[in-house]
Write a protein that holds these residues in place. Structure first.
Motif, PDB file in Angstrom:
ATOM      1  N   ASP A   1      -3.324  -2.346 -26.660  1.00  0.00           N
ATOM      2  CA  ASP A   1      -4.188  -2.143 -27.829  1.00  0.00           C
ATOM      3  C   ASP A   1      -5.285  -3.192 -27.921  1.00  0.00           C
ATOM      4  O   ASP A   1      -6.323  -2.963 -28.545  1.00  0.00           O
ATOM      5  N   LEU A   2      -5.063  -4.336 -27.325  1.00  0.00           N
ATOM      6  CA  LEU A   2      -6.001  -5.448 -27.475  1.00  0.00           C
ATOM      7  C   LEU A   2      -7.242  -5.306 -26.602  1.00  0.00           C
ATOM      8  O   LEU A   2      -8.217  -6.030 -26.784  1.00  0.00           O
ATOM      9  N   THR A   3      -7.196  -4.407 -25.638  1.00  0.00           N
ATOM     10  CA  THR A   3      -8.375  -4.154 -24.815  1.00  0.00           C
ATOM     11  C   THR A   3      -8.937  -2.757 -25.100  1.00  0.00           C
ATOM     12  O   THR A   3      -9.764  -2.256 -24.347  1.00  0.00           O
ATOM     13  N   ARG A   4      -8.463  -2.158 -26.178  1.00  0.00           N
ATOM     14  CA  ARG A   4      -8.956  -0.842 -26.569  1.00  0.00           C
ATOM     15  C   ARG A   4      -9.994  -0.968 -27.676  1.00  0.00           C
ATOM     16  O   ARG A   4     -10.229  -2.026 -28.233  1.00  0.00           O
ATOM     17  N   CYS A   5     -10.569   0.184 -27.973  1.00  0.00           N
ATOM     18  CA  CYS A   5     -11.532   0.280 -29.077  1.00  0.00           C
ATOM     19  C   CYS A   5     -10.868  -0.158 -30.382  1.00  0.00           C
ATOM     20  O   CYS A   5      -9.755   0.276 -30.708  1.00  0.00           O
ATOM     21  N   ARG A   6     -11.540  -1.000 -31.149  1.00  0.00           N
ATOM     22  CA  ARG A   6     -11.009  -1.485 -32.424  1.00  0.00           C
ATOM     23  C   ARG A   6     -10.826  -0.336 -33.418  1.00  0.00           C
ATOM     24  O   ARG A   6      -9.864  -0.309 -34.201  1.00  0.00           O
ATOM     25  N   HIS A   7     -11.754   0.625 -33.380  1.00  0.00           N
ATOM     26  CA  HIS A   7     -11.660   1.735 -34.333  1.00  0.00           C
ATOM     27  C   HIS A   7     -10.462   2.624 -34.015  1.00  0.00           C
ATOM     28  O   HIS A   7      -9.894   3.244 -34.921  1.00  0.00           O
ATOM     29  N   ARG A   8     -10.061   2.667 -32.767  1.00  0.00           N
ATOM     30  CA  ARG A   8      -8.872   3.445 -32.409  1.00  0.00           C
ATOM     31  C   ARG A   8      -7.632   2.858 -33.086  1.00  0.00           C
ATOM     32  O   ARG A   8      -6.754   3.600 -33.547  1.00  0.00           O
ATOM     33  N   ILE A   9      -7.558   1.540 -33.145  1.00  0.00           N
ATOM     34  CA  ILE A   9      -6.437   0.894 -33.835  1.00  0.00           C
ATOM     35  C   ILE A   9      -6.462   1.264 -35.315  1.00  0.00           C
ATOM     36  O   ILE A   9      -5.424   1.571 -35.911  1.00  0.00           O
ATOM     37  N   HIS A  10      -7.652   1.253 -35.912  1.00  0.00           N
ATOM     38  CA  HIS A  10      -7.789   1.643 -37.325  1.00  0.00           C
ATOM     39  C   HIS A  10      -7.335   3.085 -37.532  1.00  0.00           C
ATOM     40  O   HIS A  10      -6.584   3.372 -38.486  1.00  0.00           O
ATOM     41  N   ARG A  11      -7.753   3.985 -36.656  1.00  0.00           N
ATOM     42  CA  ARG A  11      -7.380   5.397 -36.798  1.00  0.00           C
ATOM     43  C   ARG A  11      -5.871   5.571 -36.679  1.00  0.00           C
ATOM     44  O   ARG A  11      -5.259   6.341 -37.428  1.00  0.00           O
ATOM     45  N   ALA A  12      -5.259   4.864 -35.730  1.00  0.00           N
ATOM     46  CA  ALA A  12      -3.813   4.976 -35.547  1.00  0.00           C
ATOM     47  C   ALA A  12      -3.063   4.444 -36.768  1.00  0.00           C
ATOM     48  O   ALA A  12      -2.046   5.004 -37.185  1.00  0.00           O
ATOM     49  N   ALA A  13      -3.576   3.357 -37.350  1.00  0.00           N
ATOM     50  CA  ALA A  13      -2.899   2.743 -38.492  1.00  0.00           C
ATOM     51  C   ALA A  13      -3.043   3.560 -39.765  1.00  0.00           C
ATOM     52  O   ALA A  13      -2.206   3.469 -40.673  1.00  0.00           O
ATOM     53  N   THR A  14      -4.096   4.354 -39.867  1.00  0.00           N
ATOM     54  CA  THR A  14      -4.367   5.103 -41.104  1.00  0.00           C
ATOM     55  C   THR A  14      -4.166   6.606 -40.932  1.00  0.00           C
ATOM     56  O   THR A  14      -4.561   7.376 -41.807  1.00  0.00           O
ATOM     57  N   LEU A  15      -3.557   7.020 -39.842  1.00  0.00           N
ATOM     58  CA  LEU A  15      -3.356   8.446 -39.598  1.00  0.00           C
ATOM     59  C   LEU A  15      -2.441   9.039 -40.674  1.00  0.00           C
ATOM     60  O   LEU A  15      -1.339   8.535 -40.905  1.00  0.00           O
ATOM     61  N   PRO A  16      -2.879  10.100 -41.355  1.00  0.00           N
ATOM     62  CA  PRO A  16      -2.032  10.693 -42.406  1.00  0.00           C
ATOM     63  C   PRO A  16      -0.711  11.200 -41.833  1.00  0.00           C
ATOM     64  O   PRO A  16      -0.634  11.615 -40.678  1.00  0.00           O
ATOM     65  N   ARG A  17       0.317  11.158 -42.654  1.00  0.00           N
ATOM     66  CA  ARG A  17       1.618  11.641 -42.213  1.00  0.00           C
ATOM     67  C   ARG A  17       1.539  13.123 -41.854  1.00  0.00           C
ATOM     68  O   ARG A  17       0.867  13.899 -42.520  1.00  0.00           O
ATOM     69  N   GLY A  18       2.258  13.480 -40.805  1.00  0.00           N
ATOM     70  CA  GLY A  18       2.332  14.888 -40.419  1.00  0.00           C
ATOM     71  C   GLY A  18       1.237  15.349 -39.477  1.00  0.00           C
ATOM     72  O   GLY A  18       1.267  16.492 -39.016  1.00  0.00           O
ATOM     73  N   VAL A  19       0.238  14.501 -39.203  1.00  0.00           N
ATOM     74  CA  VAL A  19      -0.818  14.880 -38.274  1.00  0.00           C
ATOM     75  C   VAL A  19      -0.346  14.560 -36.859  1.00  0.00           C
ATOM     76  O   VAL A  19      -0.071  13.404 -36.530  1.00  0.00           O
ATOM     77  N   ALA A  20      -0.215  15.583 -36.053  1.00  0.00           N
ATOM     78  CA  ALA A  20       0.287  15.399 -34.697  1.00  0.00           C
ATOM     79  C   ALA A  20      -0.876  15.122 -33.754  1.00  0.00           C
ATOM     80  O   ALA A  20      -1.924  15.783 -33.816  1.00  0.00           O
ATOM     81  N   LEU A  21      -0.685  14.143 -32.888  1.00  0.00           N
ATOM     82  CA  LEU A  21      -1.689  13.850 -31.876  1.00  0.00           C
ATOM     83  C   LEU A  21      -1.521  14.812 -30.704  1.00  0.00           C
ATOM     84  O   LEU A  21      -0.409  15.270 -30.410  1.00  0.00           O
ATOM     85  N   PRO A  22      -2.612  15.142 -30.008  1.00  0.00           N
ATOM     86  CA  PRO A  22      -2.491  16.029 -28.852  1.00  0.00           C
ATOM     87  C   PRO A  22      -1.710  15.373 -27.730  1.00  0.00           C
ATOM     88  O   PRO A  22      -1.605  14.142 -27.658  1.00  0.00           O
ATOM     89  N   GLU A  23      -1.130  16.197 -26.871  1.00  0.00           N
ATOM     90  CA  GLU A  23      -0.441  15.663 -25.710  1.00  0.00           C
ATOM     91  C   GLU A  23      -1.439  14.926 -24.826  1.00  0.00           C
ATOM     92  O   GLU A  23      -2.618  15.284 -24.765  1.00  0.00           O
ATOM     93  N   GLU A  24      -0.962  13.893 -24.164  1.00  0.00           N
ATOM     94  CA  GLU A  24      -1.845  13.151 -23.279  1.00  0.00           C
ATOM     95  C   GLU A  24      -2.326  14.056 -22.159  1.00  0.00           C
ATOM     96  O   GLU A  24      -1.623  14.982 -21.739  1.00  0.00           O
ATOM     97  N   SER A  25      -3.545  13.805 -21.697  1.00  0.00           N
ATOM     98  CA  SER A  25      -4.132  14.642 -20.654  1.00  0.00           C
ATOM     99  C   SER A  25      -3.348  14.503 -19.358  1.00  0.00           C
ATOM    100  O   SER A  25      -2.598  13.536 -19.147  1.00  0.00           O
TER     101      SER A  25
ATOM    102  N   MET B   1       2.709  -1.064 -34.835  1.00  0.00           N
ATOM    103  CA  MET B   1       2.944  -2.180 -33.930  1.00  0.00           C
ATOM    104  C   MET B   1       1.814  -2.245 -32.905  1.00  0.00           C
ATOM    105  O   MET B   1       1.217  -1.234 -32.528  1.00  0.00           O
ATOM    106  N   LEU B   2       1.520  -3.438 -32.442  1.00  0.00           N
ATOM    107  CA  LEU B   2       0.441  -3.661 -31.491  1.00  0.00           C
ATOM    108  C   LEU B   2       1.014  -4.083 -30.137  1.00  0.00           C
ATOM    109  O   LEU B   2       1.723  -5.089 -30.052  1.00  0.00           O
ATOM    110  N   ARG B   3       0.704  -3.314 -29.126  1.00  0.00           N
ATOM    111  CA  ARG B   3       1.067  -3.676 -27.763  1.00  0.00           C
ATOM    112  C   ARG B   3      -0.138  -4.306 -27.076  1.00  0.00           C
ATOM    113  O   ARG B   3      -1.272  -4.204 -27.564  1.00  0.00           O
ATOM    114  N   ALA B   4       0.107  -4.908 -25.938  1.00  0.00           N
ATOM    115  CA  ALA B   4      -0.984  -5.600 -25.250  1.00  0.00           C
ATOM    116  C   ALA B   4      -2.123  -4.646 -24.932  1.00  0.00           C
ATOM    117  O   ALA B   4      -3.297  -5.022 -24.989  1.00  0.00           O
TER     118      ALA B   4
END
Length: 549
Positions: A6-30, A1-4
């Motif tokens: 996301d529209l001012t973020r890096c385009r490649h970040r959206i691609h990475r989020a959409a194609t992230l393999p199952r089971g890969v955990a993202l780090p906790e936010e800083s 899903m796309l939130r507002a």
């Protein structure tokens, strides 16, 4: 899903989020991201409490509702819908991928539907004229003779995003307007979202692009931008099978991508000129390409050459110069967001003798009138020290690292507390910061060095052998310590955190002192010059580029 957002973020970040393999955990936010999120939530709650109380007192015949689902609002009889809705939860649109909500909906009695209003923790206006604003308690936008609008693209995109979602539910006002309540929370800034070429049309084009990226219909490539510093995809990730998913940083380093030394639009300009690798940039001779704008091209070339040999600092010329004086004062200010400057830390050096650290501080949560007392004490002490040195025929200099923050609060405090005891006039403060007695070490670092890894004090003071006592030392961390130190969240003040803040501030002024003394005494002998860096030849370039593919 796309939130507002996301529209001012890096385009490649959206691609990475959409194609992230199952089971890969993202780090906790800083911690810094979490802190900004908490501060924004605190601000929204303060605005909610104020608006709901004002509505109860001044508009008893109108209805106020909170935490309403968009479907329920759409299904209700239009005549029975509330006049104000706080925290409207809008349904996800599985076909368009839109998701989001809105802080406040104001019923448009004249046209029907709702005006969306967002609450943001940054400024939305500056002194001036030309903005359209509305009082906080009503929707009545008009030209404001005292405010001009700040161009906040993220706010406009967010309002357009919500408007499209309200239209889907049949809840949008045909006025096609939206509002934003900023940090000062003294008005609602009104945006006209419609019209040919307006905000909604621009949003639609942006959204169509991001939607295509999310669905895998458009290729994207990584490039270093400012957002990378807080992006979870910059560093390598690990899947449940133990396999490594390369982060963008790893990919770019392997490619020697030019954006590593020329971020954002500068990297884009270099690619347009056929310079896609750091090696190709390092080999450049002569004036910059025609596509380059904004200055600093020579420094970018030097940064590329330094990157290839892993050199973190490069000297511009044969000598390193920085002003010195008989009486020297290093100064560092600590503020909490836009609430106020609660601490002015100082360190005096008299003819080379360290006379120790002295803080001027208030532990009343800012904003507070006690801030005027601590600022006045600091200013009076500093001016007496200066005047005393000059009266004795001695030289004087006060140093800071990157004067923008200190100047902001010097002038801001003089403005806010004018008329309080011992507060200087704005003209007096301005005269000091424009004099030779106020020295910005950050500027002298830029005049003397090219720093490929940045000019932050934490980076450069270590060349002088200085390190901070606290491993977590940093501006964002100190704000969290400050909240505990003053009991900002309603808890008892934590005295150990006050000590932690003071030690951090003392280390900052000592770091400034260590850096400027190192620049005076040792830097010219220890730091390689621009002329010492190797320049790749054409044959070497071809071999490198063949290896990089």
């Amino acid at each position: 899903m796309l939130r507002a957002s996301d529209l001012t973020r890096c385009r490649h970040r959206i691609h990475r989020a959409a194609t992230l393999p199952r089971g890969v955990a993202l780090p906790e936010e800083s911690g810094s991201v979490a802190q900004r999120r908490e501060a924004a939530a605190d601000h929204r709650e303060q605005v909610r409490a104020r608006l709901s109380e004002d509505h109860r007192r001044h508009n008893p015949r109108e209805t106020w509702a909170e935490d309403v689902h968009g479907e329920a609002l759409a299904a209700a009889d239009p005549a029975a819908r509330p006049d104000r809705v706080w925290n409207a939860r809008l349904p996800r649109e599985l076909d368009t991928l839109r998701a989001g909500g809105v802080d406040l909906l104001i019923r448009d009695d004249d046209r029907g539907g709702y005006i969306p209003v967002i609450v943001v923790n940054h400024k939305v206006t500056d002194p001036g004229s030309g903005a359209a604003t509305s009082p906080m308690g009503a929707w009545a936008p008009r030209a404001d003779p005292h405010r001009k609008m700040r161009g906040q693209t993220r706010d406009q995109v967010r309002l357009a995003h919500v408007t499209r979602m309200l239209e889907r539910l049949g809840l949008a006002s045909p006025a096609r307007m939206g509002g934003a309540i900023g940090y000062d929370a003294d008005c609602i800034v009104a945006y006209d979202l419609g019209g040919p070429g307006g905000i909604l049309e621009q949003y639609d084009a942006r959204y169509a692009d991001r939607q295509a990226v999310a669905r895998g219909l458009v290729d994207t490539a990584p490039a270093r931008v400012a957002e990378c510093a807080s992006c979870p995809f910059w560093h390598d990730l690990t899947g449940p099978d133990g396999r490594t998913v390369d982060g963008c940083g790893t990919v770019l380093r392997e490619r020697h991508d030019v954006s590593l030394v020329a971020t954002g639009h500068r990297g884009t300009m270099l690619r347009a000129a056929g310079i896609g690798t750091i090696d190709r940039l390092a080999a450049w001779q002569g004036r910059g390409p025609d596509e380059w704008h904004g200055g600093g091209f020579d420094d970018t070339v030097v940064s590329a050459r330094a990157w290839l040999v892993d050199e973190p600092l490069v000297r511009r010329g044969p000598r390193v110069t920085v002003p010195r004086a008989d009486v020297e004062v290093d100064v560092d200010m600590e503020s909490y967001q836009e609430h106020g400057a609660y601490l002015w830390g100082t360190l005096v050096t008299d003819d080379g003798a360290d006379l120790g650290y002295r803080p001027f501080v208030t532990w009343d949560p800012v904003p507070t009138d006690d801030e005027a007392r601590s600022f006045a004490e600091f200013w009076t002490w500093l001016m007496r020290l200066r005047d005393g040195a000059l009266a004795e025929g001695r030289t004087f200099a006060a140093y800071c690292y990157s004067q923008n923050a200190e100047n902001k609060w010097l002038l801001g405090s003089a403005t806010r507390f004018q008329g309080y005891p011992a507060i200087p006039s704005v003209d007096e403060v301005r005269g000091f910061i424009e004099s030779d007695h106020w020295v910005d070490i950050f500027e002298y670092v830029g005049e003397n060095f090219v720093s490929p890894r940045g000019r932050g004090l934490k980076v450069l003071a270590r060349f002088a052998g200085f390190d901070w006592r606290d491993d977590d030392a940093g501006g964002e961390a100190s704000m969290a310590w400050y909240r505990e130190a003053v009991g900002f969240d309603g808890d008892a003040p934590a005295l150990d955190q006050r000590t932690r803040v003071l030690e951090y501030n003392e280390d900052d002024v000592r770091a400034t002192k260590a850096l400027r003394e190192w620049m005076s005494d040792e830097a010219a002998d220890e730091v390689p010059s621009v002329d010492d860096l190797p320049v790749p030849g054409e044959a070497e370039l071809r071999a490198i580029e063949a290896a990089l593919g």
